[in-house]
Design a protein around this motif. Structure first.
Motif, PDB file in Angstrom:
ATOM      1  N   ARG A 110      -6.376   1.677   4.265  1.00  0.00           N
ATOM      2  CA  ARG A 110      -7.617   1.611   3.492  1.00  0.00           C
ATOM      3  C   ARG A 110      -8.765   1.223   4.416  1.00  0.00           C
ATOM      4  O   ARG A 110      -8.573   0.490   5.371  1.00  0.00           O
TER       5      ARG A 110
ATOM      6  N   VAL B   9      -5.924  -2.658  -5.164  1.00  0.00           N
ATOM      7  CA  VAL B   9      -4.477  -2.457  -5.044  1.00  0.00           C
ATOM      8  C   VAL B   9      -3.719  -3.433  -5.939  1.00  0.00           C
ATOM      9  O   VAL B   9      -2.814  -3.047  -6.687  1.00  0.00           O
TER      10      VAL B   9
ATOM     11  N   TRP C 250      -9.905   2.399  -1.697  1.00  0.00           N
ATOM     12  CA  TRP C 250      -9.434   1.229  -2.435  1.00  0.00           C
ATOM     13  C   TRP C 250      -9.672  -0.041  -1.618  1.00  0.00           C
ATOM     14  O   TRP C 250      -9.698  -0.019  -0.392  1.00  0.00           O
TER      15      TRP C 250
ATOM     16  N   ASP D 194       0.823  -1.210   0.000  1.00  0.00           N
ATOM     17  CA  ASP D 194       0.000   0.000   0.000  1.00  0.00           C
ATOM     18  C   ASP D 194       0.858   1.262   0.000  1.00  0.00           C
ATOM     19  O   ASP D 194       0.564   2.221  -0.708  1.00  0.00           O
ATOM     20  N   SER D 195       1.915   1.278   0.803  1.00  0.00           N
ATOM     21  CA  SER D 195       2.785   2.453   0.816  1.00  0.00           C
ATOM     22  C   SER D 195       3.603   2.543  -0.472  1.00  0.00           C
ATOM     23  O   SER D 195       3.948   3.639  -0.915  1.00  0.00           O
TER      24      SER D 195
ATOM     25  N   GLU E 239      -8.381  -4.314  -1.277  1.00  0.00           N
ATOM     26  CA  GLU E 239      -7.181  -5.111  -1.532  1.00  0.00           C
ATOM     27  C   GLU E 239      -7.107  -5.519  -3.001  1.00  0.00           C
ATOM     28  O   GLU E 239      -6.042  -5.484  -3.618  1.00  0.00           O
TER      29      GLU E 239
ATOM     30  N   GLU F 181      -9.593  -2.575   5.354  1.00  0.00           N
ATOM     31  CA  GLU F 181      -8.621  -3.402   6.067  1.00  0.00           C
ATOM     32  C   GLU F 181      -9.112  -3.885   7.424  1.00  0.00           C
ATOM     33  O   GLU F 181      -8.892  -5.039   7.810  1.00  0.00           O
TER      34      GLU F 181
ATOM     35  N   GLY G 249      -0.852   4.637   3.734  1.00  0.00           N
ATOM     36  CA  GLY G 249      -1.548   3.787   2.781  1.00  0.00           C
ATOM     37  C   GLY G 249      -2.689   2.984   3.369  1.00  0.00           C
ATOM     38  O   GLY G 249      -3.093   1.970   2.786  1.00  0.00           O
TER      39      GLY G 249
ATOM     40  N   THR H 161       0.258  -8.911   3.751  1.00  0.00           N
ATOM     41  CA  THR H 161       0.562  -7.625   4.374  1.00  0.00           C
ATOM     42  C   THR H 161       1.977  -7.689   4.908  1.00  0.00           C
ATOM     43  O   THR H 161       2.504  -8.773   5.152  1.00  0.00           O
TER      44      THR H 161
END
Length: 301
Positions: A136, A194, A189, A39-40, A191, A139, A134, A247
């Motif tokens: 979301r 992404v 967003w 994400d980052s 997963e 999550e 990042g 993750t």
């Protein structure tokens, strides 16, 4: 004249870039919180697109617990070099050495909660008034309560009952001295979004995200990588497993999933059929039903 409609991913990209540009326009010293996770990494990619052909006009901040995967640190350093941006590293080990936090002991010890003090100290030291991350909304239930602009008081604390309205994408970045904001440009967003965006944009990722063999131990249903940071219980058995990570966090708390998904097509197919959230593999989130929200209220990411 033929009309052009943005695709779903293009709409999400445009929204995120709009938020990133709003941050730079409203705040004096923004930064991007960078963990080395997907994400980052996507957020860094979006930031590059937002200001191209100029360089990203803010630093990346990594809060280093000292318990990271080696692959993550190597990827971080390579990406920073490619982007030509400043990297600020906040050290949890230094916070421990300075007596600001006390290290946990025992088989379930984690440095995850200790990051909060290091993060707040780093933001104060460099006078960061807007820290982009990042996170979301899909999550975790605590993150589902967030706005794009998340106000933090002078102690870095978050009040979920005092969120500012964001009607018509108007963002209120006003603050008092000592306060700051956490900004989440990819809040909307999922997963799947992404992963599809990573494939669409051909974004590089650490090898952790793809299927590989690793020595692991299964603890309370969570597959943890064997490392110097984990104290094994007498009954625990280390075995070689074929896994990947959904993750990316500290080695003692980040669970893997058994998987043979070694490319993006397979990962996307796997994500489409899974019924557990990616943070369902994080041992730190299993400490209590409100573990994430409690950490966020105290100043966590």
């Amino acid at each position: 004249m033929a009309q052009y409609y943005l695709s779903h991913l293009e709409e999400l990209e445009a929204e995120a870039i709009f938020v990133i540009r709003e941050v730079v326009s409203q705040f004096e010293k923004p930064a991007l919180l960078f963990s080395g996770g997907k994400d980052s990494i996507v957020l860094a990619h979006l930031s590059k697109k937002a200001f191209y052909p100029s360089r990203i006009p803010f630093p990346l901040i990594h809060i280093d617990t000292g318990h990271n995967f080696p692959e993550t640190i190597a990827f971080r350093d390579d990406l920073v070099n490619k982007l030509g941006v400043q990297l600020i590293v906040g050290s949890v080990q230094q916070s421990i050495n300075d007596g600001k936090v006390r290290e946990e002991t025992g088989v379930n010890a984690s440095r995850n909660a200790l990051q909060t003090v290091t993060l707040l100290d780093t933001l104060e030291k460099f006078k960061i008034d807007a820290a982009m991350g990042g996170a979301r909304r899909d999550e975790e239930k605590a993150r589902a309560k967030e706005r794009f602009f998340s106000h933090r008081d002078e102690f870095g604390q978050w009040d979920p009952k005092n969120q500012r309205p964001e009607l018509w994408n108007l963002f209120n970045g006003k603050k008092h001295l000592g306060e700051h904001f956490r900004i989440f440009p990819i809040s909307n967003w999922t997963e799947m979004d992404v992963w599809q965006y990573i494939q669409n944009q051909n974004i590089d990722l650490p090898s952790l995200y793809f299927s590989h063999q690793r020595e692991c131990v299964v603890r309370d249903g969570v597959i943890l990588a064997k490392s110097e940071f984990i104290q094994l219980k007498p009954e625990e058995e280390v075995k070689t497993m074929t896994v990947r990570y959904r993750t990316c966090g500290d080695m003692p708390i980040t669970g893997a999933v058994e998987s043979d998904a070694d490319d993006l097509d397979k990962i996307i197919a796997e994500v489409a059929t899974t019924r557990t959230t990616e943070r369902g593999t994080r041992a730190d989130d299993k400490r209590g039903e409100t573990a994430m929200e409690d950490r966020k209220k105290s100043g966590y990411f």
